[in-house]
Design a protein around this motif. Structure first.
Motif, short mmCIF file in Angstrom:
data_model
loop_
_atom_site.label_atom_id
_atom_site.label_comp_id
_atom_site.label_asym_id
_atom_site.label_seq_id
_atom_site.Cartn_x
_atom_site.Cartn_y
_atom_site.Cartn_z
N THR A 21 66.06 -9.94 -123.25
CA THR A 21 65.08 -10.92 -123.67
C THR A 21 65.72 -12.58 -124.42
OG1 THR A 21 63.72 -9.16 -124.79
CG2 THR A 21 63.08 -11.75 -125.03
N THR A 75 62.08 -18.50 -123.67
CA THR A 75 62.02 -18.98 -122.44
C THR A 75 61.05 -19.87 -121.23
OG1 THR A 75 60.62 -17.11 -121.57
CG2 THR A 75 62.74 -16.32 -122.19
N VAL A 76 60.33 -20.32 -121.94
CA VAL A 76 59.81 -21.73 -120.94
C VAL A 76 59.98 -22.52 -121.33
CG1 VAL A 76 57.50 -22.24 -120.67
CG2 VAL A 76 58.10 -19.92 -121.38
N THR A 122 63.65 -23.74 -122.58
CA THR A 122 64.84 -23.54 -122.51
C THR A 122 65.56 -23.35 -120.59
OG1 THR A 122 65.02 -21.24 -122.80
CG2 THR A 122 66.08 -22.10 -124.29
N ARG A 140 67.79 -22.29 -117.53
CA ARG A 140 67.47 -20.85 -116.47
C ARG A 140 68.92 -20.86 -116.32
NH1 ARG A 140 62.38 -23.31 -117.66
NH2 ARG A 140 60.44 -22.46 -116.68
N CYS A 172 54.82 -18.81 -113.98
CA CYS A 172 56.60 -18.69 -114.50
C CYS A 172 57.08 -18.35 -116.00
CB CYS A 172 57.17 -19.56 -113.95
SG CYS A 172 58.87 -19.61 -113.96
N ILE A 173 57.84 -17.61 -116.32
CA ILE A 173 57.65 -17.88 -118.22
C ILE A 173 59.67 -18.35 -118.37
CG2 ILE A 173 56.31 -16.50 -118.80
CD1 ILE A 173 58.66 -14.51 -119.37
N GLY A 174 59.93 -18.84 -116.94
CA GLY A 174 61.44 -18.85 -117.28
C GLY A 174 61.70 -18.39 -118.02
N CYS A 175 61.77 -16.58 -117.36
CA CYS A 175 62.94 -16.06 -118.07
C CYS A 175 64.37 -16.27 -117.41
CB CYS A 175 62.81 -14.68 -118.30
SG CYS A 175 62.95 -14.09 -116.64
N GLY A 176 64.64 -16.74 -115.91
CA GLY A 176 65.71 -16.65 -115.56
C GLY A 176 66.39 -15.93 -114.68
N ARG A 177 65.81 -14.83 -114.58
CA ARG A 177 66.37 -13.81 -114.26
C ARG A 177 67.41 -13.67 -112.39
NH1 ARG A 177 63.77 -8.53 -117.83
NH2 ARG A 177 63.87 -9.64 -119.72
N ALA A 226 67.62 -16.80 -111.15
CA ALA A 226 69.04 -17.40 -110.59
C ALA A 226 69.73 -16.38 -111.64
CB ALA A 226 69.26 -18.42 -111.55
N TYR A 257 63.32 -19.69 -109.12
CA TYR A 257 61.93 -20.57 -110.30
C TYR A 257 61.87 -22.27 -109.50
CZ TYR A 257 66.07 -22.31 -113.05
OH TYR A 257 67.55 -22.87 -113.43
#
Lengths: 334, 418
Positions: free
Chosen positions: A210, A261-262, A264, A266, B339-344, B346, B356
């Motif tokens: 997470t 997450t939104v 920060t 990625r 998009c919630i920006g989890c960066g997965r 990438a 993203y």
């Protein structure tokens, strides 16, 4: 059928699972606080969550959006985080006001979850700390013997004390032992004193994927380094490091606020830079800021440059790796 | 080798197919052999209509390469067929008969560079990884004598099957490992490479058995991540060919057999059990699905679960380049969320892109920015879409960005003509 696109199989993970994980980690913090102060802290967090969810519903009505949006849990997380940094003796309306501000002013106008520029929880806390510093930063002395009353306001009968962070800012010598620091037996916000629990939460969230260790580890390393390089007056260097990192907001920020997450970056390299810069800025604002929760302002400041940090660090990384690859190929052909 | 290994760990759902015997399915309906893209380009045929042909009998020559019938039967004529991957094709129609007549080539006694490539061309061996003729690949990669680059190059037979369902390459390793190794050896000889090996990701017990059978030095085990990017642990240049093509090359050189059949995995929740079937090229897919007991209502996907193409009509010939056919029951499609920006995306991208960011630029119509984001490096593996918790079609969007970058204004009509 024509609109089916590859891949034809997806992971089970959904956005709401991420917020669910964060909500789950706030549970032990609430329980810890309930053991120390009675039911009041739990009610504060619940009211805060309620206010956030109601605000989200109101925003949905205005945007003519389905109420299903609240199922993603992001509003609840915002409410919970604002509730957790309140003093256990704060009036119930204070976190409710903060949560409503976070949702209505900071999150909804940008388009809701996934589109907000600033961390709503950090913004809510920042506003409250400037509007009601007296209410927010007066903490009762931790004691499981005398639970706090559950009425709207706590009277003058409760013994209050300065928080550890305030003592360090005032260059006073805190009377809290290292063991008390680790066990969380000192005056402070509801969910920000349980050091061991917060570390466990961070480990759990990293293991669940997470939050990213690329942000958390550099953040804490930088905080510890800054605390070691510029020790607080009147305490030993090692105690200073422990006290400054565990003093309420710094640890809480590292586990929850910088990992939204939104807002920060990625990309891993950008996350590393973000963690380091957050560490420096948080320690700086903790020391010289007007209020003791300077970390919220540090986070808001970094949120504004996070997208640029993200892109530019990727460009730099891409060009560096390309240069290295070309050099390696040239060497191989020589 | 990238600094950080990327990719995603997929759940394996191969079932009993890798351990079960391969089911040989013979055609009962007509078989379609592609001759040309359009009717106007029809080549001159060597056989007459309604004449009997043997399996492997040459029908015509296209670009000096033979096109032959994959089954013994009666040549009826030509027809246009619509294929979901290759578009409309002019095909020769062969109706199967009871005849089992097979035409073969003379075996090659002492294969050298030229004879191996010639044998691959005459046997019409196609690489199952991409559907390109093996001979073309070998000609393209062939090194000159005493070329130092050959020392830094390595030929790899790809038997990874790191898809969720596919297992046809594992079947080849189970049944024809030594033949495949011989074919690989010969392909390496044709290219003048001194190093070659089979790259696989078999379970440990089967990997040990394989190493005992064909030698430890000939097997390289890669990681479990999808997609496979590491075929060799050295920094040398890697050239990949399919394991089925290796086995076919061995059969062509040793027995003179032509490449008429392929092994196909039919899997998914729309079939009773995953099976590997041996079918002739050009066979109607509908027949193969019926032989496997597929649910007629289910969606048929040509290719693997990560990159396959869904097809509405299943009446088209099976052509080289496909080793998996999935039969999937319809399932609820998740509504994409912001998009919630989890960066997965990438994190898993093996090309090191920022999916993203590409999607955001595309959605905000910042087309001029797309060229800074290296969209051309995307090979559409689908790992980003797979991991996206918001259920977005990231891979599709990145491929769209790749197609439209910088040229969107030309696509709006009129501008390119002015």
């Amino acid at each position: 059928m024509n609109n089916i696109t590859a891949p034809h199989i997806r992971t089970e993970a959904a956005s709401r699972h991420l917020t669910r994980d964060v909500l789950l980690t706030t549970l032990p913090l609430c329980i810890f606080s309930a053991v120390t102060y009675g039911v009041r802290p739990v009610l504060i967090v619940l009211f805060s969550i309620l206010s956030a969810i109601v605000s989200e519903c109101v925003c949905c009505l205005f945007r003519r959006q389905s109420m299903q949006v609240i199922r993603d849990g992001s509003a609840a997380v915002t409410g919970a985080l604002i509730g957790l940094v309140m003093s256990p003796m704060v009036d119930y309306w204070v976190p409710m006001l903060g949560a409503a501000f976070a949702i209505i002013v900071v999150k909804a106008p940008f388009g809701g979850y996934g589109r907000n520029v600033f961390n709503p929880a950090a913004a809510g806390i920042a506003v409250l700390s400037y509007c009601f510093p007296q209410r927010m930063f007066t903490y009762p002395i931790a004691s499981s013997m005398n639970p706090l009353p559950t009425g709207m306001s706590v009277g003058d009968e409760v013994v209050t004390s300065l928080s550890l962070a305030a003592q360090l800012r005032a260059d006073a010598t805190p009377s809290i032992t290292r063991m008390q620091l680790i066990l969380g037996d000192f005056a402070g916000p509801i969910g920000a004193t349980a050091t061991l629990l917060l570390v466990a939460c961070a480990v759990y969230l990293i293991c669940r994927g997470t939050i990213s260790c690329w942000t958390v580890v550099p953040y804490f390393a930088t905080c510890a380094l800054v605390a070691w390089l510029f020790p607080a007056a009147g305490v030993s260097r090692m105690y200073g490091v422990l006290a400054q990192v565990c003093a309420g907001y710094v640890l809480f920020t590292g586990v929850f606020l910088i990992n939204d997450t939104v807002t920060t970056p990625r990309f891993w390299f950008a996350r590393l830079l973000y963690g380091v810069s957050a560490g420096v800025l948080v320690m700086l604002l903790q020391r010289i800021g007007r209020v003791e929760c300077g970390c919220c302002f540090a986070i808001l400041l970094l949120n504004s440059i996070a997208p640029i940090m993200d892109r530019w660090s990727w460009y730099v990384w891409r060009y560096v790796t390309r240069f290295l690859r070309i050099r390696q190929e040239v060497k191989a052909h020589e | 080798m990238p600094l950080f290994l990327r990719g995603v760990a997929l759940p394996f759902n191969k079932g009993q197919a890798p351990d079960a015997d391969v089911l040989a399915v013979s055609a009962t309906g007509p078989v379609y052999i592609p001759l040309a893209k359009e009717e106007a380009d029809a080549p001159t045929l060597c056989v007459e209509e309604n004449s009997t042909v043997a399996a492997g009998q040459v029908l015509c020559h296209v670009d000096r390469l033979p096109v032959f019938s994959t089954i013994a039967g009666k040549f009826i004529g030509t027809t246009m067929v619509n294929h979901p991957l290759y578009g409309s094709l002019l095909c020769a129609v062969i109706k199967p008969t009871r005849s089992k007549r097979v035409e073969t080539l003379p075996p090659v006694e002492e294969p050298d560079t030229d004879t191996i490539i010639e044998a691959a061309a005459q046997a019409c061996i196609y690489d199952e990884l991409d559907g390109i003729p093996l001979a073309d690949k070998l000609r393209l990669w062939r090194m000159a004598e005493n070329d130092q680059a050959a020392l830094r190059s390595i030929l790899v037979a790809d038997a990874t099957e790191n898809d969720i369902y596919g297992s046809s390459a594992w079947c080849i390793l189970k049944e024809q490992a030594q033949e495949a190794l011989y074919g690989l050896q010969m392909a390496a000889r044709a290219l003048r490479f001194s190093r070659y090996h089979i790259t696989t990701m078999l379970p440990r017990n089967r990997r040990r058995a394989l190493k005992r059978l064909i030698g430890r030095e000939n097997v390289f085990t890669t990681g479990d991540e999808y997609p496979v990017t590491v075929y060799d642990d050295s920094r040398d240049d890697v050239f990949c060919i399919g394991i089925q093509a290796c086995a076919a090359l061995s059969a062509a050189l040793q027995q003179g057999q032509k490449h008429t059949h392929t092994i196909l995995t039919v899997a998914g929740d729309g079939v009773p059990a995953s099976r590997n079937v041996r079918v002739p090229f050009g066979m109607d897919l509908e027949e193969v699905l019926q032989a496997c007991g597929a649910d007629p209502e289910a969606t048929v996907i040509l290719g693997d679960a990560m990159t396959g193409v869904p097809c509405q009509n299943t009446h088209f010939p099976l052509l080289p380049g496909i080793t998996t056919v999935l039969v999937m029951q319809s399932h609820a499609v998740r509504t994409p969320q912001p998009c919630i920006g989890c960066g997965r995306c990438a994190t898993v991208c093996h090309a090191g892109l920022l999916p993203y960011e590409i999607v955001r630029r595309l959605e905000n119509m910042h087309y001029e920015r797309l060229r800074y984001l290296s969209t051309t490096s995307c090979d559409g593996c689908g790992a980003c879409s797979y991991v996206c918790p918001a259920g977005r079609d990231v891979a599709t969007q990145v491929l769209n960005a790749n197609e439209t970058r910088g040229t969107i204004f030309l696509n709006w009509g009129g501008v390119e003509n002015e």
